[in-house]
Design a protein around this motif. Structure first.
Motif, short mmCIF file in Angstrom:
data_model
loop_
_atom_site.label_atom_id
_atom_site.label_comp_id
_atom_site.label_asym_id
_atom_site.label_seq_id
_atom_site.Cartn_x
_atom_site.Cartn_y
_atom_site.Cartn_z
N TRP B 305 56.87 17.32 78.13
CA TRP B 305 56.99 16.29 77.10
C TRP B 305 56.39 14.99 77.64
CZ3 TRP B 305 62.94 17.20 76.10
CH2 TRP B 305 63.10 18.42 75.44
N MET B 306 55.82 14.20 76.75
CA MET B 306 55.17 12.95 77.17
C MET B 306 55.79 11.77 76.43
SD MET B 306 51.14 13.84 77.25
CE MET B 306 51.03 14.04 75.48
N PRO B 307 55.92 10.63 77.10
CA PRO B 307 56.50 9.48 76.41
C PRO B 307 55.58 8.94 75.31
CG PRO B 307 55.83 8.89 78.64
CD PRO B 307 55.62 10.35 78.50
N GLY B 308 56.16 8.52 74.20
CA GLY B 308 55.43 7.77 73.19
C GLY B 308 55.51 6.30 73.52
N ASN B 309 55.10 5.49 72.56
CA ASN B 309 55.09 4.03 72.79
C ASN B 309 56.49 3.50 73.10
OD1 ASN B 309 53.57 1.65 72.92
ND2 ASN B 309 54.35 1.03 70.91
N GLY B 310 57.50 4.12 72.52
CA GLY B 310 58.87 3.67 72.73
C GLY B 310 59.56 4.35 73.91
N GLY B 311 58.78 5.12 74.71
CA GLY B 311 59.41 5.85 75.81
C GLY B 311 59.57 7.31 75.43
N LEU B 312 60.07 8.11 76.35
CA LEU B 312 60.33 9.52 76.08
C LEU B 312 61.77 9.63 75.57
CD1 LEU B 312 59.65 12.50 76.15
CD2 LEU B 312 60.14 12.52 78.59
N THR B 313 61.89 9.78 74.26
CA THR B 313 63.21 9.62 73.66
C THR B 313 63.58 10.79 72.77
OG1 THR B 313 62.41 8.53 71.66
CG2 THR B 313 62.80 7.13 73.56
N LEU B 314 64.87 11.08 72.74
CA LEU B 314 65.42 11.96 71.71
C LEU B 314 66.11 11.02 70.72
CD1 LEU B 314 67.34 15.29 72.20
CD2 LEU B 314 67.85 13.72 70.35
N HIS B 315 65.47 10.82 69.58
CA HIS B 315 65.89 9.75 68.67
C HIS B 315 66.47 10.24 67.36
CE1 HIS B 315 62.25 10.91 66.69
NE2 HIS B 315 61.55 10.65 67.78
N THR B 316 66.42 11.55 67.14
CA THR B 316 66.88 12.05 65.84
C THR B 316 67.74 13.30 66.05
OG1 THR B 316 64.92 11.21 64.73
CG2 THR B 316 66.12 12.97 63.61
N ILE B 317 68.89 13.32 65.39
CA ILE B 317 69.80 14.47 65.43
C ILE B 317 70.16 14.79 63.99
CG2 ILE B 317 72.04 15.33 66.22
CD1 ILE B 317 71.89 13.11 68.43
N VAL B 318 69.90 16.01 63.56
CA VAL B 318 70.22 16.42 62.18
C VAL B 318 71.08 17.67 62.25
CG1 VAL B 318 69.29 17.15 59.96
CG2 VAL B 318 68.05 15.45 61.31
N LEU B 319 72.28 17.58 61.69
CA LEU B 319 73.20 18.71 61.71
C LEU B 319 73.16 19.41 60.36
CD1 LEU B 319 76.07 16.62 63.28
CD2 LEU B 319 74.89 18.47 64.43
N ASP B 320 73.23 20.72 60.38
CA ASP B 320 73.25 21.49 59.15
C ASP B 320 74.69 21.56 58.66
OD1 ASP B 320 73.33 23.47 57.17
OD2 ASP B 320 71.69 24.60 58.09
N PRO B 321 75.00 20.98 57.49
CA PRO B 321 76.41 20.96 57.05
C PRO B 321 76.94 22.34 56.69
CG PRO B 321 74.98 20.07 55.34
CD PRO B 321 74.10 20.32 56.54
N THR B 322 76.06 23.29 56.44
CA THR B 322 76.54 24.62 56.05
C THR B 322 76.66 25.57 57.24
OG1 THR B 322 74.27 25.34 55.63
CG2 THR B 322 75.51 24.42 53.77
N GLU B 323 76.06 25.21 58.34
CA GLU B 323 76.07 26.09 59.52
C GLU B 323 76.28 25.22 60.75
OE1 GLU B 323 76.22 29.38 60.43
OE2 GLU B 323 76.44 28.20 62.27
N PRO B 324 77.54 25.06 61.17
CA PRO B 324 77.83 24.06 62.21
C PRO B 324 77.14 24.32 63.54
CG PRO B 324 79.78 25.36 61.63
CD PRO B 324 78.73 25.70 60.63
N ARG B 325 76.65 25.53 63.77
CA ARG B 325 76.00 25.78 65.05
C ARG B 325 74.50 25.51 65.01
NH1 ARG B 325 79.49 27.61 68.35
NH2 ARG B 325 78.09 28.57 69.85
N HIS B 375 68.68 16.79 53.10
CA HIS B 375 69.72 16.56 52.10
C HIS B 375 70.79 17.63 52.25
CE1 HIS B 375 71.89 15.90 48.43
NE2 HIS B 375 71.26 14.74 48.35
N PRO B 376 72.06 17.21 52.32
CA PRO B 376 73.12 18.21 52.56
C PRO B 376 73.18 19.30 51.49
CG PRO B 376 74.05 16.02 52.10
CD PRO B 376 72.57 15.84 52.28
N ALA B 377 72.69 19.00 50.29
CA ALA B 377 72.74 20.01 49.24
C ALA B 377 71.64 21.07 49.41
CB ALA B 377 72.61 19.35 47.87
N ARG B 378 70.60 20.75 50.19
CA ARG B 378 69.53 21.72 50.42
C ARG B 378 69.18 21.75 51.90
NH1 ARG B 378 64.55 22.19 46.37
NH2 ARG B 378 64.29 23.95 47.78
N PRO B 379 70.10 22.24 52.71
CA PRO B 379 69.92 22.10 54.16
C PRO B 379 68.79 22.93 54.74
CG PRO B 379 71.87 23.41 53.68
CD PRO B 379 71.38 22.87 52.38
N GLU B 380 68.24 23.85 53.95
CA GLU B 380 67.12 24.64 54.47
C GLU B 380 65.82 23.82 54.44
OE1 GLU B 380 68.32 24.82 51.52
OE2 GLU B 380 66.66 25.01 50.09
#
Lengths: 95, 549
Positions: B305-325, B375-380
């Motif tokens: 992995w390579m850093p972008g302008n803001g550094g090497l970051t994990l900036h987004t986390i999206v959980l599936d409301p219908t499948e907790p794993r 969108h939680p109503a269409r998590p796919e």
């Protein structure tokens, strides 16, 4: 008994030293690493503010023994003589 | 041993029976039909509103204040002056001889609105016990724990939050602000700055299990900390030890926390943080302790992995409301990764996403993802704003389709879902990676209402001349009210909002530091509380567990 080593604590960190601007270390450290270790045994809240979790001094924190920046005297292995005064100073970087 | 026999309904006693340190005043019975000793009466009682057990917690705060200082928190020569002080004034600080933790407890009891106080007597008790045990520990100088577990930020203006209020949490590169309004979203009170001088890249609201907790990450010379407040900013945790830390074997040190995500409602102790250098941390005890998610950290792609302008970051986390794993993360520049087993194993999910800066334009990984929305109503289905490129996936990120036709530039940072319409998404294009400002100096939000088939510009109320603004990846959000509100902040410190789904916009604030994060909160005091949950324990008590050896 030899003269104690004294730390000068910046204002931002005195919340972790009960407001004290200077802290004297009871035993006789031989290196900066020893002295810092003794400092955060006394005041644990200081450690993570001054050092990273890998034990390195944070990038924008400067430490001086007397008037010499430890960057030029061996970093954490810099020798600390009895009676030394150690200053912790945030850098002047930033926007 | 202190026994308190009477909180609210005290009869007038002869002043001569009290010495100077403990005083009582004439009762309201002389002035109105309200009964009680005025100096101990809560604001809601004076306003003639319903009193409940939280009015007693107010009275406890008055008694505690009086016990430690010998004076009343709200004083005056006449009943009118005392009432006025109770309703409007903030009690004078108690000075350095009073432990900060105790002062925080007293302040929490003396919050003007019942919702800002402890919500149960047991919480106040646990907080007082924590203060007491901290005081015992700190008498031993060799293991001094005297650093504050909670910080009351002096100099910050506070908001008074009531049930039904609507809040904006605003993180900037120089501190955080809390804005309060109601469902009308027309007028705003501004609280803050909190942590002035610290960069606050991530904020989150956690209303699970009946709590009202705001999380914030703070970054400064002195490191990066995750903090929280349970009283809308009056006091914040100030952990002695950083709770998010890379293990020794990684050789890495935390630079910043970019994202705070709360787990599902039925797992109120589950939280995630996305950090820099790119990694995911997980807490299973409500944020007291955190562990590195090894499954992602040890992924064979990570060294490349390579850093972008803001550094090497994990900036987004999206959980599936219908499948907790199932969970998705966005990494700059690593790409989209998905787990189907709660974080044990991860796969790169970047098929169809361009990487303009790579020799092969469609690599397996290495894309510079800017933001992902679901969108939680269409998590796919997922929407994605890339470093160049707008995309949609209809199959859980297996394949991505370009939907960037109809916008002036497909470069941008945020992508925000409409709260109820799963076909409706908002973006703010910027000109290019070289010139990351609104195209042509016209600040335009673009909206699709058909899943990206077409886009429309939303400009009413937004500056259309010389507006060289940038909206960063987390500096845009939507609320859950009707009609939906959309909010964004700019790198130049302007905060805009629309309360009609983007049709018209209004500048809410100007002159803030660079805005990096915005979140919305609808304060709802009526939700059931999970009394048996460990979350119901007092915040202060939990902090002291964390910091005591």
């Amino acid at each position: 008994m030899s003269a104690p080593v004294t730390f000068h604590i910046p204002g931002a960190l005195r919340q972790f030293t009960r407001g004290q601007g200077t802290v004297a270390i009871g035993h006789s450290p031989t290196t900066l690493a020893d002295a810092l270790s003794a400092l955060w045994t006394l005041y644990p809240g200081l450690r993570d503010r001054i050092a990273t979790e890998q034990g390195e001094i944070r990038e924008h924190i400067n430490i001086f023994i007397g008037e010499e920046h430890v960057r030029y005297t061996g970093g954490l292995m810099s020798p600390v003589a009895a009676g030394s005064e150690i200053s912790i100073v945030p850098a002047i970087s930033g926007g | 041993m202190i026994k308190v026999l009477d909180f609210g309904l005290a009869r007038h006693a002869d002043a001569a029976t009290f010495d100077g340190a403990t005083r009582s005043f004439g009762t309201m019975e002389q002035m109105s039909s309200v009964s009680g000793t005025l100096a101990y009466m809560a604001p809601e009682v004076l306003r003639g509103e319903a009193a409940d057990y939280r009015s007693d917690l107010w009275a406890l705060g008055v008694v505690l204040y009086e016990a430690v200082s010998g004076r009343l928190p709200f004083d005056g020569r006449t009943g009118f002056e005392i009432s006025s002080a109770i309703l409007r004034e903030v009690p004078k600080p108690l000075g350095s001889s009073v432990p900060p933790g105790l002062w925080a407890v007293i302040q929490k009891c003396l919050a003007k609105e019942p919702i800002q106080r402890y919500q149960r007597a047991g919480e106040a008790q646990a907080a007082l016990e924590a203060v007491q045990s901290a005081a015992i520990v700190s008498t031993d100088r060799a293991t001094d724990q005297s650093g504050p577990r909670q910080t009351v930020l002096l100099g910050a203006r506070h908001i008074h939050v009531k049930s039904g209020d609507f809040l904006l949490l605003v993180g900037t590169t120089k501190g955080a602000f809390l804005l309060r309004s109601n469902a009308q979203r027309a007028r705003w009170d501004v609280g803050g700055p909190y942590f002035h001088g610290h960069a606050v890249y991530a904020m989150a609201y956690d209303g699970r299990a009946g709590q009202h907790r705001i999380w914030a990450s703070t970054q400064s010379y002195w490191g990066t900390l995750l903090r929280s407040t349970d009283d809308f900013g009056r006091s914040w945790t100030n952990p002695q030890e950083a709770t998010i830390r890379f293990p020794a074997d990684t050789g890495l040190s935390l630079k910043n926390i970019w994202q705070i995500a709360t787990g599902p409602a039925d797992e109120p102790d589950l939280l995630y943080c996305g950090v820099e250098p790119a990694a995911l941390f997980e807490s299973r005890d409500g944020g007291d302790t955190w562990t590195l998610v090894r499954g992602l950290f040890e992924h064979p792609h990570r060294p490349r992995w390579m850093p972008g302008n803001g550094g090497l970051t994990l900036h987004t986390i999206v959980l599936d409301p219908t499948e907790p794993r199932r969970m998705y993360v966005g990494i700059s520049a690593g790409g989209v990764y998905r787990t189907e087993d709660g974080g044990r194993t991860w796969t790169a999910q970047n098929r169809g996403i361009r990487a303009m800066f790579m020799p092969g334009k469609y690599p397996e990984f290495g894309q510079c993802i800017h933001k992902i929305a679901m969108h939680p109503a269409r998590p796919e289905r997922l929407f994605l704003q890339n470093h160049w490129g707008l995309y949609r996936s209809d199959d859980r990120a297996e394949n991505w389709k370009d939907i960037g036709t109809g916008v002036p530039s497909d470069f941008g940072f945020p992508v925000v879902m409409h709260p109820t319409n799963p076909d409706c998404v908002y973006v703010v294009p910027v000109e290019s990676d070289q010139f990351r400002c609104a195209c042509d100096g016209r600040l335009r939000v673009y909206r699709t209402r058909n899943g990206g088939a077409s886009w429309e510009a939303l400009t009413r109320g937004l500056p259309q001349d010389g507006a060289y603004e940038t909206v960063l990846r987390d500096a845009m959000t939507a609320d859950a009210l009707k009609p939906a509100g959309i909010y964004f902040g700019t790198r130049n410190g302007q905060l805009f909002g629309s309360r009609d789904e983007g049709k018209t916009w209004r500048r809410i604030l100007d002159g803030l530091p660079a805005i990096v994060c915005i979140r919305t909160v609808v304060v709802d005091a009526d939700r059931p509380r999970a009394a048996s949950s460990p979350r119901a324990r007092s915040h202060a008590s939990r902090k002291s567990r964390r910091t005591r050896k």
